[in-house]
Design a protein around this motif. Structure first.
Motif, PDB file in Angstrom:
ATOM      1  N   GLU A 134      -4.511  -5.994   3.419  1.00  0.00           N
ATOM      2  CA  GLU A 134      -3.220  -5.893   2.408  1.00  0.00           C
ATOM      3  C   GLU A 134      -2.877  -7.141   2.634  1.00  0.00           C
ATOM      4  N   PRO A 183       0.418  -1.254   0.109  1.00  0.00           N
ATOM      5  CA  PRO A 183       0.109   0.161  -0.003  1.00  0.00           C
ATOM      6  C   PRO A 183       0.810   1.343  -0.030  1.00  0.00           C
ATOM      7  N   ASP A 200       0.184   4.098   5.161  1.00  0.00           N
ATOM      8  CA  ASP A 200      -1.466   4.508   5.886  1.00  0.00           C
ATOM      9  C   ASP A 200      -1.293   5.864   5.798  1.00  0.00           C
ATOM     10  N   SER A 215      -6.393  -5.551   7.725  1.00  0.00           N
ATOM     11  CA  SER A 215      -6.012  -4.703   7.349  1.00  0.00           C
ATOM     12  C   SER A 215      -6.978  -4.602   5.205  1.00  0.00           C
ATOM     13  N   SER A 231       0.699  -5.529   9.729  1.00  0.00           N
ATOM     14  CA  SER A 231       0.085  -5.864   8.334  1.00  0.00           C
ATOM     15  C   SER A 231       1.261  -6.869   7.843  1.00  0.00           C
ATOM     16  N   TYR A 238      -4.675   7.144  -2.847  1.00  0.00           N
ATOM     17  CA  TYR A 238      -4.867   5.055  -2.507  1.00  0.00           C
ATOM     18  C   TYR A 238      -3.796   5.369  -4.561  1.00  0.00           C
ATOM     19  N   SER A 283      -8.202  -0.235   0.802  1.00  0.00           N
ATOM     20  CA  SER A 283      -7.093  -0.840   1.189  1.00  0.00           C
ATOM     21  C   SER A 283      -7.363  -1.465  -0.168  1.00  0.00           C
ATOM     22  N   SER A 284      -6.174  -2.410  -0.062  1.00  0.00           N
ATOM     23  CA  SER A 284      -6.326  -3.630  -1.615  1.00  0.00           C
ATOM     24  C   SER A 284      -7.392  -4.248  -1.802  1.00  0.00           C
ATOM     25  N   VAL A 329     -10.309  -1.862   6.814  1.00  0.00           N
ATOM     26  CA  VAL A 329      -9.110  -0.444   6.593  1.00  0.00           C
ATOM     27  C   VAL A 329     -10.166   0.588   4.506  1.00  0.00           C
TER      28      VAL A 329
END
Ligand code: M6R
Length: 614
Positions: free
Chosen positions: A357, A182, A197, A355, A610, A210, A384-385, A381
């Motif tokens: 992630e 990230p 983050d 997370s 993470s 992001y 996030s991905s 989160v």
């Protein structure tokens, strides 16, 4: 896995970076470093240990610059020491890099570079990356941006990187790129922030971007541009983060973990906010609306996750199968992705991740998507991905979880998954209106009931004293309290370093019973449910072998207190919601034992919050 932060603008970079690194220390904490551009030269300070150790070593240095970058490390390549700490210089010393992730083909690249005379000061793959970029730049006489782009086309692995240069034409230049790890860009007034983050950024600006995989962000002469790996300009979406500073501070608690345990009444409420009303018989998960029908029609659900999130998945298996009558398989994401799993078009794959992630979970999901599954996420989160990859999902809204040991994320995940199971069962038309109303009613009461469990913190602390020198622990439960046993054991081992195992209580006779003697504490999760009598027998079997029994029971239980050495009561609730309460005393027990053993509760050894490497 490693925290990165960088700044360019009009403020003093060093204190800002140190503060940011402290906020990111949950991601790794075996060494830390900072690079600043001072008098046209790249100056790097780095040190084994915590960010505070680095800071203490620089107490008289007062480094001054308005551009810089910092890193807090979780070691992958090379042991944690000063040499392997980031940032890393390139061979010429004119470039520096910070890196989060792993370069898988670094050995081959390193050999090529060595044959050209490059020497290396560290054992890291990151130093290879920066030298590779330098070598490409020399060979192609291109700009640094172009060299980064060319290097990205060759390296295999995952990374978020930031680079600085000492060349006069690159003054004020920061370059960042990501693939698989990230990276957030904070957009301020004539200033930019880069970080793993948003927590180091929100004090200065709430406007963030992001960065996506294969994108390169460049700040040159105060201007930000984002392009992709093929040099196509991108139009990044600037969004406002809804994160307040107090959410990422300890707020008077000794540790983040304790704060987060005590936040659970609020976090569970937050995760139901606007989604549930028992009075109105209302349950809506906005993020899943378009997919509810497909989930209801699916033949099976596969849940992929790691660690505590995997335990939440196991709890969800009981709830989905009970309410929605859809078969559920819960898989370790790391195993799922490497064993050619059978996924059919229309299967539903749910990833659970605090997370958003976790590398293995992300990869498992990519695989499922490529095979035609509907992929959903339950993440905490925002942005996030995983949520960005999924077709749909539901955030847990538990707020930032900073302690490495996951606590409020677990209860929020179980809450959201319960809501999903109820919604799917309703859609299928197999949930009776009375059961539906009762479940919502009980769910709305969970925050107050957690509050009640938290009132026994002092009692749990006293009990912890009697067990803090134990060498082993066994956790046993049945039904949906079996994953709670696993979670209790994980919590204890990861923060106190006491060896602990979780088992289904009935499995005890198939092996673990051999361990039981007067020195073995056995934690039973023995709330009132349809296996109550069976677990009572298991308690008797442990007592007959002189084991020390700690039992989590339903309030008002008369029998187990006559058998167990210690009991911890939780309020009565609907049977399928019990894990939301029974896990809380186990979190507190682990916490107090770890504190009494002098362990670093928020940053246990060898761990990171993470896990963005496999
Ligand atoms: O962020 P995720 O939920 O994907 O993380 C998964 C695990 O790494 C995490 O739950 C880990 O097991 C925690 N340290 C447990 O407390």
């Amino acid at each position: 896995m490693c925290g990165i932060v960088a700044y360019v603008g009009h403020r003093e970079a060093y204190p800002l970076i140190i503060k940011g690194l402290k906020r990111l220390e949950y991601r790794g904490y075996d060494s830390a470093g900072v690079a600043l551009l001072i008098g046209g030269e790249l100056t790097i300070y780095k040190k084994k240990g915590k960010v505070a150790d680095l800071e203490a070593s620089l107490i008289d240095a007062h480094p001054t610059s308005t551009i810089g970058m910092g890193h807090t490390r979780w070691a992958t390549h090379g042991e944690p020491n000063d040499r392997n700490a980031h940032p890393h210089y390139s061979h010429s010393g004119r470039l520096a890099i910070i890196h989060n992730g792993i370069i898988e083909n670094y050995e081959a690249i390193k050999q090529k570079l060595q044959s050209k005379g490059y020497e290396f000061r560290s054992d890291t793959d990151s130093e290879v990356f920066v030298n590779f970029i330098e070598d490409i730049q020399k060979a192609t006489a291109s700009s640094l941006e172009e060299a980064v782009r060319l290097a990205m086309q060759e390296v295999v692995g995952a990374y978020a990187i930031v680079l600085m240069s000492a060349e006069p034409e690159d003054s004020g230049l920061l370059i960042a790129a990501r693939k698989g790890s990230p990276l957030v860009i904070g957009v301020g007034e004539d200033e930019y922030f880069f970080a793993s983050d948003a927590t180091p950024i929100i004090e200065y600006t709430k406007e963030v971007i992001y960065l996506d995989d294969h994108q390169i962000a460049v700040v040159r002469a105060g201007e930000l541009t984002v392009t992709n790996i093929d040099n196509v300009p991108q139009s990044p979406y600037i969004q406002t983060v809804e994160l307040e500073l107090e959410a990422i501070e300890k707020g008077g608690f000794e540790h983040f973990m304790l704060k987060e345990i005590f936040e659970q009444p609020r976090s569970v409420k937050d995760c139901m906010r606007g989604r549930v009303s028992a009075d109105e018989g209302y349950l809506v998960l906005g993020g899943l609306r378009d997919y509810l029908d497909s989930i209801a029609k699916s033949k099976r659900i596969v849940i992929v996750a790691c660690g505590t999130s995997w335990h939440a998945g196991l709890v969800a298996e009981y709830i989905f199968e009970e309410l929605a009558r859809i078969p559920v398989e819960v898989e370790y994401a790391s195993e799922f992705r490497y064993r050619n799993p059978i996924i059919k078009e229309g299967d539903v794959v749910i990833a659970i991740s605090q997370s958003g992630e976790t590398m293995d979970t992300l990869a498992a999901l990519e695989l499922a998507k490529s095979k035609g599954a509907i992929i959903l996420g339950v993440c905490n989160v925002v942005g996030s991905s995983i949520p960005r990859l999924t077709h749909a999902g539901a955030y847990t809204h538990a707020g930032p979880e900073i302690g490495v040991a996951s606590t409020k994320a677990f209860t929020a995940q179980v809450t959201v998954l319960t809501l999903m199971a109820i919604a799917v069962a309703r859609k299928k038309g197999i949930l009776h209106e009375d059961t539906f109303r009762r479940l919502l009613f009980e769910l709305e009461r969970i925050p107050d009931k957690i509050e009640k469990v938290l009132k026994s913190a002092e009692k749990i602390k006293e009990m912890a004293w009697q067990f803090h020198e134990a060498r082993n622990f066994l956790y046993l439960g049945r039904g949906s309290n079996f994953p709670v046993a696993l979670e209790g054991a994980l919590k204890l081992k990861e923060i106190s370093y006491i060896h602990a195992e979780g088992y289904p209580a009935a499995e005890m006779k198939h092996g673990p019973i051999a361990l039981i003697d007067q020195d073995m504490p056995v934690v039973f999760i023995a709330t009132r449910d349809n296996s109550y009598e069976k677990i009572v027998s298991n308690i008797q079997e442990v007592k007959a072998r002189k084991g020390k029994v700690i039992a989590v029971v339903t309030e008002g239980d008369k029998l187990i207190p006559t058998l167990a050495d210690h009991v911890l009561e939780v309020p009565i609730t609907h049977e399928i919601l019990t894990p939301l309460l029974s896990v809380v005393p186990l979190q507190l027990l682990s916490y107090y034992i770890a504190v009494m053993r002098g362990c670093n509760v928020d940053q246990p050894r060898n761990l990171a919050k993470s896990v963005t490497v496999e």
